[in-house]
Design a protein around this motif. Structure first.
Motif, short mmCIF file in Angstrom:
data_model
loop_
_atom_site.label_atom_id
_atom_site.label_comp_id
_atom_site.label_asym_id
_atom_site.label_seq_id
_atom_site.Cartn_x
_atom_site.Cartn_y
_atom_site.Cartn_z
N ARG A 310 0.80 -1.23 0.00
CA ARG A 310 0.00 0.00 0.00
C ARG A 310 0.83 1.28 0.00
NH1 ARG A 310 -3.95 -0.61 4.89
NH2 ARG A 310 -4.57 1.43 4.11
N GLY A 311 2.12 1.19 0.14
CA GLY A 311 2.96 2.36 0.02
C GLY A 311 3.39 2.93 1.35
N LEU A 312 4.16 4.03 1.27
CA LEU A 312 4.81 4.61 2.44
C LEU A 312 3.80 5.21 3.43
CD1 LEU A 312 7.43 5.39 3.88
CD2 LEU A 312 7.50 7.46 2.49
N ALA A 313 2.80 5.93 2.92
CA ALA A 313 1.86 6.60 3.82
C ALA A 313 1.12 5.59 4.70
CB ALA A 313 0.87 7.43 3.01
N ALA A 314 0.64 4.50 4.11
CA ALA A 314 -0.07 3.49 4.89
C ALA A 314 0.85 2.80 5.89
CB ALA A 314 -0.70 2.46 3.95
N ALA A 315 2.10 2.52 5.47
CA ALA A 315 3.04 1.87 6.37
C ALA A 315 3.37 2.77 7.56
CB ALA A 315 4.30 1.50 5.61
N LEU A 316 3.53 4.07 7.32
CA LEU A 316 3.82 4.99 8.42
C LEU A 316 2.62 5.12 9.36
CD1 LEU A 316 5.83 7.82 6.62
CD2 LEU A 316 6.70 5.93 7.99
N ALA A 317 1.42 5.10 8.80
CA ALA A 317 0.23 5.16 9.65
C ALA A 317 0.16 3.95 10.57
CB ALA A 317 -1.02 5.25 8.77
N ALA A 318 0.45 2.77 10.04
CA ALA A 318 0.47 1.56 10.88
C ALA A 318 1.58 1.63 11.92
CB ALA A 318 0.64 0.33 10.00
N LEU A 319 2.72 2.16 11.53
CA LEU A 319 3.83 2.30 12.46
C LEU A 319 3.50 3.26 13.59
CD1 LEU A 319 6.80 1.43 12.93
CD2 LEU A 319 7.49 3.44 11.59
N ALA A 320 2.85 4.38 13.25
CA ALA A 320 2.47 5.36 14.27
C ALA A 320 1.43 4.78 15.22
CB ALA A 320 1.95 6.62 13.60
N ALA A 321 0.53 3.95 14.70
CA ALA A 321 -0.51 3.37 15.55
C ALA A 321 0.08 2.41 16.58
CB ALA A 321 -1.54 2.66 14.68
N ARG A 322 1.19 1.77 16.27
CA ARG A 322 1.80 0.82 17.20
C ARG A 322 2.77 1.46 18.16
NH1 ARG A 322 2.53 -1.96 12.31
NH2 ARG A 322 4.75 -1.41 12.35
N SER A 323 3.09 2.73 17.97
CA SER A 323 4.08 3.38 18.82
C SER A 323 3.55 3.57 20.23
CB SER A 323 4.47 4.74 18.21
OG SER A 323 5.31 5.45 19.09
N PRO A 324 4.33 3.26 21.26
CA PRO A 324 3.88 3.50 22.63
C PRO A 324 3.78 4.99 22.97
CG PRO A 324 6.16 2.73 22.61
CD PRO A 324 5.65 2.60 21.21
N VAL A 325 4.49 5.84 22.23
CA VAL A 325 4.39 7.29 22.41
C VAL A 325 3.40 7.82 21.37
CG1 VAL A 325 5.66 9.47 22.37
CG2 VAL A 325 6.76 7.41 23.23
N PRO A 326 2.41 8.62 21.79
CA PRO A 326 1.44 9.17 20.82
C PRO A 326 2.15 9.91 19.69
CG PRO A 326 0.71 9.58 23.06
CD PRO A 326 2.09 9.02 23.16
N VAL A 327 1.74 9.65 18.46
CA VAL A 327 2.40 10.21 17.28
C VAL A 327 1.40 11.02 16.47
CG1 VAL A 327 3.58 9.67 15.12
CG2 VAL A 327 4.04 8.29 17.15
N GLU A 328 1.80 12.26 16.16
CA GLU A 328 1.04 13.09 15.22
C GLU A 328 1.70 12.93 13.84
OE1 GLU A 328 1.13 17.05 16.65
OE2 GLU A 328 0.11 16.59 18.55
N LEU A 329 0.99 12.35 12.91
CA LEU A 329 1.55 12.01 11.61
C LEU A 329 1.02 12.97 10.55
CD1 LEU A 329 3.28 10.01 9.97
CD2 LEU A 329 1.21 8.64 9.65
N ALA A 330 1.95 13.58 9.80
CA ALA A 330 1.59 14.49 8.69
C ALA A 330 2.37 14.05 7.46
CB ALA A 330 1.92 15.93 9.05
N VAL A 331 1.68 13.41 6.53
CA VAL A 331 2.30 12.91 5.31
C VAL A 331 1.70 13.66 4.12
CG1 VAL A 331 2.72 10.91 3.85
CG2 VAL A 331 2.66 10.64 6.33
N ASP A 332 2.55 14.36 3.37
CA ASP A 332 2.11 15.12 2.21
C ASP A 332 2.93 14.66 1.00
OD1 ASP A 332 1.06 16.91 0.43
OD2 ASP A 332 2.12 18.66 1.22
#
Length: 430
Positions: A310-332
């Motif tokens: 699915r590409g980089l944006a989807a992979a980063l979203a999944a990675l941010a969801a698993r992070s123990p520290v809350p992550v604000e993700l901005a992918v443009d």
């Protein structure tokens, strides 16, 4: 309410615009004038030295003559290299000459074994006609411009007898007024053409110097860059393999060893204590699931399936969801996939940075920004932790820098004591 308007003098902007042109004209003119004596010296030195050296090689004196000739040509080439950036308007690399080593004879032969030394001699020979051309054009157009524009000041000093000037030879009659006006117009045309003519011959001569005196240096620099990138890639892969081996040893391997022991114990308990065997098998099932989860986590750190599917944006979203520290993700990112190496490297950067944030920063929130910046993909990971992160060899950030260097990327870390920490990675867009 009144409004004050600042009005700039009308001649300020043109003066600033003219200044670089005048400066460049003076640089080009000085380069052309200085190149003439240097060109003569270099041509005479090269032709005489090579001819004398080749002619006396049979008695070995020619070896020393050739070596001295090459060293002298190197000195003249150094003067030329010092002038080229001002003429061409950009810095140029300097070649790395062979360093003398070994005994006296071997040191004397070093210039003869250096390809750049022979290119210096070739430049001294080929430069001579261009130097003559540049000198002639520069002197001619400066004389035409200055002489024509100032003709009215010294026309009275010329003898007026049987001599005929240009306009009289062409059949025009008008006396001194015609001469002054005509020669002034010719000087004006010469002044207008002067910068372009001088610039053309200066660039022509400088281009020869750039090709013969710096192109090999550019090749050497590119080879060095590729070599450093290869070394960085090898170092990064070695670090990644060591970490993967350590993680497997500390996690899944321990669970699998324990799983094997539990299954063996359950096998022994089946006949004499079936209830205990069932308990042991239940514990083994838990260990198997934990080992599977750890293996999945390790595979996600390398290249998760979602990144390929699915590409980089989807992979980063999944990675941010698993992070123990809350992550604000901005992918443009624009639509469409990036090159696989770019996506894998960007994912690895964010994965490692978030792992460092979770382990060492004590941060309460983290922000990840991924966007295009010109011809580069910029990845920024910023947290509000305690700071103090450094690019120390052998640690995670140094391995991350090596990983980026292998793909011509750059990593910068801003992490003052007390925070925040800002990790920025830029890698070629592709």
């Amino acid at each position: 309410m009144t409004t004050d308007t600042l009005v700039m003098p009308t001649d300020t902007a043109p003066s600033h615009a003219r200044s670089p042109r005048v400066r460049q004209l003076l640089v080009d003119s000085g380069y052309a004038l200085l190149s003439f004596p240097l060109g003569i010296a270099g041509f005479v030195l090269a032709v005489t030295g090579i001819a004398l050296g080749v002619g006396t090689l049979v008695i070995w004196v020619g070896v020393a003559v050739l070596a001295v000739t090459l060293l002298a040509a190197r000195g003249l080439a150094g003067i030329e290299r010092a002038q080229l950036p001002a003429v061409l308007g950009r810095p140029l690399p300097r070649p790395a000459y062979l360093r003398p080593d070994g005994g006296r004879v071997r040191r004397m032969l070093t210039p003869l074994r250096d390809p750049q030394s022979w290119l210096d001699v070739l430049h001294a020979v080929l430069r001579f006609p261009l130097a003559v051309l540049a000198f002639s054009v520069t002197v001619a157009f400066w004389a035409l411009a200055l002489g024509g524009l100032s003709y009215g000041l010294w026309d009275w000093a010329l003898p007026q007898g049987d001599n005929e000037d240009l306009f009289e030879l062409l059949g025009f009659e008008g006396g001194s007024l015609l001469r002054v006006t005509g020669y002034t117009l010719i000087g004006l045309v010469g002044a207008l053409v002067l910068p372009f003519a001088v610039r053309a011959v200066a660039v022509l001569q400088a281009s020869l110097g750039r090709v013969l005196l710096t192109s090999r240096a550019a090749t050497q620099a590119e080879i060095g860059r590729l070599s450093r990138g290869r070394d960085a890639a090898v170092a990064a892969e070695a670090v990644a393999l060591r970490r993967l081996e350590r993680d497997i040893h500390d996690g899944p391997q321990q669970h699998l060893v324990r799983l094997g022991m539990d299954l063996s114990r359950a096998q022994r308990q089946l006949d004499r204590d079936p209830a205990a065997a069932r308990t042991t098998l239940a514990e083994a099932g838990v260990l198997a699931r934990e080992a599977l989860e750890e293996l999945r986590a390790l595979s996600r750190g390398i290249a998760p399936p979602v990144l390929a599917d699915r590409g980089l944006a989807a992979a980063l979203a999944a990675l941010a969801a698993r992070s123990p520290v809350p992550v604000e993700l901005a992918v443009d990112l624009p639509e469409g996939r990036l090159a696989p190496v770019t996506e894998n490297t960007a994912y690895f950067v964010v994965s490692e940075a978030l792992a460092n944030v979770a382990k060492h920063s004590g941060a309460g929130v983290c922000r990840v920004e991924v966007a295009r910046a010109g011809d580069a993909l910029r990845v920024v990971v910023e947290d509000d932790g305690i700071g103090g992160a450094q690019l120390v060899p052998g640690h995670g950030l140094a391995g991350l820098a090596d990983r980026l260097r292998a793909v011509d990327g750059v990593l910068t870390v801003e992490s003052p004591r007390g925070g925040p920490t800002r990790t920025t990675a830029e890698l070629p867009w592709g």
